[in-house]
Every structure is written in structure tokens, then in C-alpha cells.
Write a protein that holds these residues in place. Structure first.
Motif, PDB file in Angstrom:
ATOM      1  N   GLU A   1     -15.140 -27.293 -56.590  1.00 48.06           N
ATOM      2  CA  GLU A   1     -15.894 -26.149 -56.627  1.00 48.06           C
ATOM      3  C   GLU A   1     -16.355 -25.895 -54.946  1.00 48.06           C
ATOM      4  O   GLU A   1     -16.458 -24.908 -54.503  1.00 48.06           O
ATOM      5  CB  GLU A   1     -17.354 -26.343 -57.363  1.00 48.06           C
ATOM      6  N   GLU A   2     -16.223 -26.970 -54.248  1.00 46.26           N
ATOM      7  CA  GLU A   2     -16.488 -26.860 -52.977  1.00 46.26           C
ATOM      8  C   GLU A   2     -15.248 -26.318 -52.272  1.00 46.26           C
ATOM      9  O   GLU A   2     -15.534 -25.498 -51.337  1.00 46.26           O
ATOM     10  CB  GLU A   2     -17.068 -28.086 -52.119  1.00 46.26           C
ATOM     11  N   GLU A   3     -14.320 -26.737 -52.623  1.00 45.29           N
ATOM     12  CA  GLU A   3     -13.003 -26.336 -52.035  1.00 45.29           C
ATOM     13  C   GLU A   3     -12.732 -24.560 -52.209  1.00 45.29           C
ATOM     14  O   GLU A   3     -12.570 -23.966 -51.493  1.00 45.29           O
ATOM     15  CB  GLU A   3     -11.897 -27.004 -52.425  1.00 45.29           C
ATOM     16  N   ASP A   4     -13.018 -24.269 -53.252  1.00 45.70           N
ATOM     17  CA  ASP A   4     -12.837 -22.886 -53.825  1.00 45.70           C
ATOM     18  C   ASP A   4     -14.146 -21.992 -53.466  1.00 45.70           C
ATOM     19  O   ASP A   4     -15.077 -22.483 -53.703  1.00 45.70           O
ATOM     20  CB  ASP A   4     -12.506 -22.705 -55.320  1.00 45.70           C
ATOM     21  N   ASP A   5     -13.635 -20.801 -53.223  1.00 42.09           N
ATOM     22  CA  ASP A   5     -15.036 -19.904 -53.192  1.00 42.09           C
ATOM     23  C   ASP A   5     -15.643 -19.604 -54.554  1.00 42.09           C
ATOM     24  O   ASP A   5     -14.998 -19.963 -55.504  1.00 42.09           O
ATOM     25  CB  ASP A   5     -14.599 -18.577 -52.553  1.00 42.09           C
ATOM     26  N   VAL A   6     -16.718 -18.927 -54.360  1.00 44.87           N
ATOM     27  CA  VAL A   6     -17.527 -18.919 -55.655  1.00 44.87           C
ATOM     28  C   VAL A   6     -16.805 -18.146 -56.820  1.00 44.87           C
ATOM     29  O   VAL A   6     -16.678 -18.404 -58.015  1.00 44.87           O
ATOM     30  CB  VAL A   6     -18.989 -18.290 -55.240  1.00 44.87           C
ATOM     31  N   GLU A   7     -16.304 -16.849 -56.408  1.00 46.11           N
ATOM     32  CA  GLU A   7     -15.332 -16.093 -57.332  1.00 46.11           C
ATOM     33  C   GLU A   7     -14.297 -16.669 -57.928  1.00 46.11           C
ATOM     34  O   GLU A   7     -14.129 -16.860 -59.244  1.00 46.11           O
ATOM     35  CB  GLU A   7     -15.098 -14.694 -56.603  1.00 46.11           C
ATOM     36  N   ALA A   8     -13.520 -17.571 -57.231  1.00 44.96           N
ATOM     37  CA  ALA A   8     -12.380 -18.065 -57.705  1.00 44.96           C
ATOM     38  C   ALA A   8     -12.721 -19.341 -58.659  1.00 44.96           C
ATOM     39  O   ALA A   8     -12.297 -19.326 -59.681  1.00 44.96           O
ATOM     40  CB  ALA A   8     -11.534 -18.827 -56.692  1.00 44.96           C
ATOM     41  N   ALA A   9     -13.903 -20.014 -58.248  1.00 40.53           N
ATOM     42  CA  ALA A   9     -14.373 -21.272 -59.082  1.00 40.53           C
ATOM     43  C   ALA A   9     -14.699 -20.639 -60.306  1.00 40.53           C
ATOM     44  O   ALA A   9     -14.588 -21.142 -61.467  1.00 40.53           O
ATOM     45  CB  ALA A   9     -15.345 -21.993 -58.309  1.00 40.53           C
ATOM     46  N   LEU A  10     -15.476 -19.636 -60.446  1.00 41.61           N
ATOM     47  CA  LEU A  10     -16.033 -18.932 -61.580  1.00 41.61           C
ATOM     48  C   LEU A  10     -15.022 -18.452 -62.534  1.00 41.61           C
ATOM     49  O   LEU A  10     -14.962 -18.705 -63.733  1.00 41.61           O
ATOM     50  CB  LEU A  10     -17.074 -17.509 -61.415  1.00 41.61           C
ATOM     51  N   LYS A  11     -13.980 -17.768 -62.120  1.00 39.70           N
ATOM     52  CA  LYS A  11     -12.786 -17.419 -62.890  1.00 39.70           C
ATOM     53  C   LYS A  11     -11.865 -18.468 -63.176  1.00 39.70           C
ATOM     54  O   LYS A  11     -11.641 -18.533 -64.591  1.00 39.70           O
ATOM     55  CB  LYS A  11     -11.852 -16.792 -61.981  1.00 39.70           C
TER      56      LYS A  11
END
Length: 323
Positions: free
Chosen positions: A89-99
């Protein structure tokens, strides 16, 4: 005026939809996969008396109990399977992590197929439990063997529990083609045994019981001529259950011993069975007596009795003259 009519029409539509019978109650719960009995399924066909919802609950309880004993605990998805770790989750941005999380949840839901899953059978008072990673014949035989030994009643509404190891289209030609391979483990030489065929059709009017039994018996005989029919105490019973256009097949053992795979009958004590048999024989004896009495009453009168009765029936001439 039109604006006032619109809410009324909407309320009417909602009111009508609210009373669609059984729309929510009949929908199988939990897991993905098909929602009704289909070709290629394995499972357990269960009959009950009216209360299908309670029957499903009893089936899950019983099957899970014995399924865990035979196959171990059912594997479940863990939190780790459906969630992202903190580092990801830290590596990905919020939108990508949510998707990514939404996609994983959707995938896990689609793939979460339970060991036992109720599906629509297509007939009243019949429940079908689809099985995965389970041999239906061995599981049901193990259940009935235990109930027969312990005489412990574990269900109230379940009547019969029949394993279904194969399904095909409910047409004679399809059944013949499918059975040629399906029957091989039990009846193809050098395997052999005595057998009977039990047939039941529901919501199907185009099949002929006599034709189906004749064709399937012919296939068993062609696999090994030493296979013989035994209607009293066969080694194997071929179960044919047809629902709409689906034919469910299985080959079971101890069909007579386990009271036609009836969970209510198999737990009865020997004393109860003996009392039942005595009552049955007593009623048969009474019926036999009634038949004998009826036959005696219907016998022709003996010639001498017949002649005597005719003479007695004639009016006395002197009496008639006096009259």
C-alpha cells in the motif's frame, strides 16, 4: 396531475415486486458458482417433506460434520489472500491500491466455491447439494453406515439422501452414451456384480421408465455378461433420478440394508423394525382372510342347494288358491 400519478404508479410497481413468491428465500447462499442443477455436476440429492429451508440447514450440518472427518477441515480464504500488505500500500498510490484491492475482492468472491453448496434442484421437496473435492458415494455411504450402527437420529426433515456422481441430458441416447463409460468401474470385466435399477422422474414427461431401465440394463450386461439382475438383495443399485432435462446417476452399495438410503428408517432399532414387520404381516393376514371370505361368498351354490332354494322360492299352489 401527471406528477401525482407518477409516484402512485411507482408505488404500485414496488408493491407488486414485493410479493414475487420465493424470490429471496430460494436463492442459494454463500460462495460463487452456478445457482441451479446443471450438467457435469456431482453432489447429493436430498428429499424432504415440505420444509426445504430447514432441510438445507440440516444437510449442511450433517455433511460438514462427516466431511471434516473424512477429508479434514474445509480450506478457507484467509485475510492475507484478500488484502494488500502494508508495504504494498505504501509503494502504490492510493487510487491504484484501492483498485487493486477491489479486483482482489471480486476475484476471491468468484473463486470462493464451498465444499458443499445448495443449488436449485428444479423440483419441489428436493434439495441438491453440489460437492467439490468430495466423492459423494463414499461420503453418503459413510454417513448411513454410522447412523445404521449407532441408531442415532441426527435429522428431522431429511428423508432420503442419494449421492449423485454423474449427470447428463435426460434423453435416452444421451443416457446410453454416458452410461457406457460411467458404469465401467463397477461392471466392466473383470469387475462384475448383481444389480438393480431404481428410477424416478420429476417434472419430466417425455421419458419412459421401462425403456430407460431396459437400455441401462442392456449396457450393464454388455460390459460383462456375468452381471446379473437381483431385485431382492443386489450388490449394487443403479440410481436414476431425472429432474426436468437433467439425468442424475449413481451406483450405490447396501441400498436394501440402509433402507433405500432413508435417514429416518435407517436409525430405527431392530425392535422397531420387527414391530413394523409384524404389523405389516398382520395387516396382510387380515387382507388375506378378507379375500378368502369374499371368494367363499362368491362360490356357486351346490346343485342340491340350488334346487332346494328354487323350490322354496316357488309359491305354494294351495296358498295361492286360498288367496
Amino acid at each position: 396531475m401527471a406528477a401525482s400519478e407518477q409516484p402512485a404508479a411507482a408505488m404500485k410497481r414496488r408493491h407488486k415486486a414485493q410479493y414475487v413468491p420465493g424470490q429471496q428465500a430460494k436463492r442459494p447462499r454463500g460462495g460463487g458458482g452456478p445457482r441451479q442443477l446443471e450438467l457435469g455436476m456431482q453432489g447429493i440429492l436430498i428429499t424432504c417433506n415440505m420444509n426445504e429451508r430447514k432441510c438445507v440447514g440440516e444437510a449442511y450440518s450433517l455433511l460438514n460434520e462427516y466431511g471434516d472427518l473424512l477429508y479434514g477441515p474445509e480450506k478457507q480464504f484467509t485475510d492475507q489472500d484478500g488484502r494488500l500488505s502494508g508495504s504494498e500500500e505504501e509503494e502504490d498510490d492510493v487510487e491504484a491500491a484501492l483498485k487493486k484491492e477491489v479486483d482482489q475482492i471480486r476475484t476471491s468472491t468468484e473463486q470462493k466455491l464451498r465444499r458443499f453448496q445448495s443449488v436449485e434442484s428444479g423440483a419441489n421437496n428436493v434439495v441438491f447439494i453440489r460437492t467439490l473435492g468430495v466423492e459423494p458415494e463414499n461420503l453418503v455411504h459413510h454417513i448411513l453406515k454410522d447412523l445404521h450402527t449407532t441408531k442415532k437420529k441426527k435429522t428431522r426433515v431429511i428423508l432420503r439422501m442419494l449421492p449423485i456422481s454423474g449427470t447428463c441430458k435426460a434423453f435416452v441416447e444421451d443416457m446410453k452414451k454416458y452410461s457406457e463409460t460411467f458404469f465401467e468401474p463397477w461392471f466392466k470385466a473383470p469387475n462384475k456384480g448383481t444389480f438393480q435399477i431404481v428410477y424416478k422422474a420429476r417434472n419430466n414427461s417425455h421419458m419412459s421408465r421401462e425403456e430407460v431401465i431396459k437400455e441401462l440394463a442392456g449396457i450393464v450386461g454388455s460390459l460383462n455378461p456375468e452381471n446379473k439382475v437381483d431385485l431382492n438383495n443386489p450388490q449394487y443399485t443403479i440410481v436414476v433420478e431425472i429432474i426436468k432435462n437433467v439425468c442424475c446417476l449413481s451406483v450405490v452399495r447396501d441400498y436394501v440394508l440402509f433402507r433405500k438410503y432413508n435417514l429416518q428408517e435407517v436409525v430405527k432399532s431392530n425392535k422397531e423394525e420387527l414391530v413394523q414387520q409384524n404389523l405389516l404381516s398382520a395387516s396382510q393376514e387380515e387382507k388375506l382372510k378378507e379375500i378368502n371370505l369374499a371368494e367363499e361368498d362368491s362360490k356357486e351354490v351346490k346343485p342340491e342347494d340350488k334346487g332346494q332354494s328354487e323350490e322354496e322360492a316357488k309359491p305354494n299352489e294351495s296358498d295361492s288358491q286360498q288367496a
